[in-house]
Design an enzyme around this catalytic site. Structure first.
Site, PDB file in Angstrom:
ATOM      1  N   GLU A   1      -5.182  -8.772   0.831  1.00 57.76           N
ATOM      2  CA  GLU A   1      -6.011  -8.341   2.078  1.00 57.76           C
ATOM      3  C   GLU A   1      -7.673  -7.932   1.761  1.00 57.76           C
ATOM      4  O   GLU A   1      -7.967  -7.057   0.942  1.00 57.76           O
ATOM      5  CB  GLU A   1      -5.289  -6.864   2.557  1.00 57.76           C
ATOM      6  N   GLU A  17       0.754  -1.240  -0.064  1.00 58.37           N
ATOM      7  CA  GLU A  17      -0.123   0.127   0.016  1.00 58.37           C
ATOM      8  C   GLU A  17       0.855   1.232   0.114  1.00 58.37           C
ATOM      9  O   GLU A  17       0.275   2.270   0.613  1.00 58.37           O
ATOM     10  CB  GLU A  17      -0.927  -0.040   1.365  1.00 58.37           C
TER      11      GLU A  17
HETATM   12  O1  AHR Z   1      -5.024  -5.143   8.074  1.00 60.43           O
HETATM   13  C1  AHR Z   1      -4.867  -3.834   8.419  1.00 60.43           C
HETATM   14  C2  AHR Z   1      -4.029  -2.830   7.760  1.00 60.43           C
HETATM   15  O2  AHR Z   1      -5.110  -2.560   6.567  1.00 60.43           O
HETATM   16  C3  AHR Z   1      -2.801  -3.380   6.940  1.00 60.43           C
HETATM   17  O3  AHR Z   1      -1.881  -2.999   7.688  1.00 60.43           O
HETATM   18  C4  AHR Z   1      -2.823  -2.363   5.557  1.00 60.43           C
HETATM   19  O4  AHR Z   1      -2.122  -2.914   4.568  1.00 60.43           O
HETATM   20  C5  AHR Z   1      -4.299  -1.916   5.480  1.00 60.43           C
HETATM   21  O5  AHR Z   1      -4.449  -0.807   5.207  1.00 60.43           O
END
Ligand code: AHR
Length: 505
Positions: A292, A173
């Site tokens: 994610e 990210e």
């Molecule tokens: O999962 C929590 C956070 O969400 C992670 O660290 C990040 O990659 C995302 O913004």
């Protein structure tokens, strides 16, 4: 309620489901690791300090890939801090989560833990505040056999055989303004390209994952992704994308409609990737790593600053309910419908933080309803994804979505010739009658109809009442002459399992 009608044809194949979509994500964040996966001194901890009560639950999920360590944590991650004798590892101020990181659970411990789960490690390299050389050192430590400084150091730490981690994320990210080391798509794309080149020179089997913009709702999407891909297309293998769906405004109807945006997100990401492919006249196909995703209600890290500079603080400990179980199920089904391009998927995260597994430090462990959606998806979505043709479904409007079908559906034909149908009824008011015309499965029989339902959308489990919401297999359904009929209870996740009775499938 009006009936939903679907045609499911054995020949309408989307693609085989890649086993790597049954993945998870572990970040040294709050109590995900400390007090979650790892708690030396806990009555159920093994000789490594891994909680065996948590392990039982993670093993049941049949995870194939586990991403580590991040996540926002990656942006200041020094991988060397977490290797070697534990009493010599540094304690660090970790700025992503404003915590103290004791570094007692590093890459080697994660590799050991993943082995117990029969799953592969997907490592993340820090390209936000570190560079190509540190990335190469890390790969040399993990994947080279012996005879070099870093590989011999690993051996001296008790790991004679290399870990051979195959999947490497090129940071995380990095478009996000909350990230230390935030940058532009082009600058990042150049660094990612050169890092990918270097680590592949060290180990020819490595596959690399380029970080895309951090969410479909970010202003950086899709330009950041385009620019990063444009710089690196021929050198990387996957584009990482993330999505969290939130009910922060307590608007249940909107929340139930939001998984439609997951389908749209995949379509948009595929368009961006393929535009770059066309521009480069490339025959290479870059696929998606959805590394994610989940639902998340404490978005914006509520509470994070109440616990500054602690270890194992209760950060992002969302309590998940039946409605979340249904929404997560729809995200899973979206993956199945796009499994020709989505090859890696990791539910974020595995324990305690935005997680469906909750522990009490020093105490018990229990699971929230979405754990059962995940469990049944992981168990029954292995095979080839089929394209269901939805001919009719009653619909609703919410504040921000129109014509939302109450039915959501996906299906997988199994290696044994069976068929598993996943279905959600989004209605919070009424059961949804479903009719599925099966083509190519006419002689099949229904084995079971698993249902996850509850009295109220906010029903959940707790340490005192761990079994309040659980799946059962007493679903109301029948299969006659190739026509499957089922009654999907209100706000339910359903798995209809059909086998190959006559060997005609
Ligand atoms: O999962 C929590 C956070 O969400 C992670 O660290 C990040 O990659 C995302 O913004």
């Amino acid at each position: 309620m009006q009936k939903a009608k679907v045609i499911l044809d054995k020949d309408y194949e989307i693609a085989p489901v890649d086993p790597k979509v049954f993945g998870s994500f572990v970040e040294p964040l709050g109590r995900c690791i400390y007090g979650g996966l790892y708690e030396p001194g806990h009555p159920k901890a093994d000789e490594n300090g891994f909680r065996t009560d948590v392990l039982e639950l993670t093993k049941a999920l049949n995870l194939t890939v586990n991403r580590f360590p991040g996540g926002n944590y990656t942006s200041t991650f020094r991988w060397e801090d977490g290797i070697g004798p534990k009493d010599q590892r540094p304690r660090r101020a970790e700025v992503a989560w404003q915590s103290i990181e004791p570094n007692l659970f590093g890459m080697n411990e994660f590799a050991d833990w993943s082995k117990l789960n029969n799953s592969e490690v997907m490592m993340t390299l820090n390209l936000a505040t570190r560079g190509i050389l540190e990335a190469m050192d890390c790969v040399e430590y993990c994947n080279l056999q012996s005879g070099t400084y870093w590989s011999d150091l690993r051996i001296s730490h008790g790991y004679k055989e290399p870990h051979n981690f195959r999947y490497w994320c090129l940071t995380n990210e990095i478009d996000g303004r909350w990230q230390v080391g935030q940058t532009t798509g082009s600058r990042y794309g150049e660094l990612a390209r050169e890092t990918s080149k270097a680590v592949k020179l060290l180990d020819l089997d490595i596959k690399t994952i380029l970080a895309g913009s951090s969410a479909p709702t970010q202003p950086t999407f899709p330009v950041f992704d385009y620019e990063a891909l444009d710089e690196s297309y021929e050198y990387i293998d996957y584009l990482s994308v993330h999505q969290y769906l939130s009910n922060i405004k307590n608007n249940d109807l909107d929340y139930l409609a939001k998984p439609l945006s997951t389908d749209q997100f995949f379509k948009d990401v595929i368009s961006v990737i393929d535009t770059v492919r066309a521009k480069h006249r490339s025959s290479k196909r870059v696929n998606i790593s959805f590394d994610e995703f989940n639902t998340w209600h404490t978005l914006g890290s509520v509470g994070r600053f109440d616990y500054r500079w602690q270890t194992a603080a209760p950060l992002l400990e969302d309590v998940y309910t039946q409605i979340d179980a249904v929404v997560l199920g729809m995200m899973f089904m979206s993956i199945l419908r796009h499994c020709d391009r989505v090859e890696i998927a990791c539910v974020s995260e595995l324990c305690n933080c935005i997680s469906h597994i909750r522990t009490r430090t020093g105490g018990g462990v229990w699971v929230f309803p979405p754990y059962y959606t995940w469990l049944t998806f992981s168990k029954y979505a292995r095979g080839t994804s089929l394209l269901p043709v939805v001919k009719e479904s009653p619909k609703f409007d919410s504040d921000n979505f129109t014509d939302v079908p109450y039915l959501d559906i996906a299906a997988v034909s199994t290696e044994e010739g069976g068929l598993n149908i996943f279905a959600v009824n989004r209605s919070m008011e009424a059961a949804l009658p479903l009719e599925v015309i099966l083509r190519g499965f006419e002689s099949a029989a229904l084995i079971e109809h698993i249902v996850l339902e509850s009295e109220n959308p906010c029903d959940t489990n707790s340490e005192d009442e761990p079994d309040r919401v659980q799946p059962h297999n007493r679903g109301n359904s029948a299969l006659d002459d190739g026509i499957l009929t089922a009654m999907l209870p209100r706000l339910s996740w359903n798995v209809l399992r059909i086998n190959n009775v006559a060997g005609l499938l």
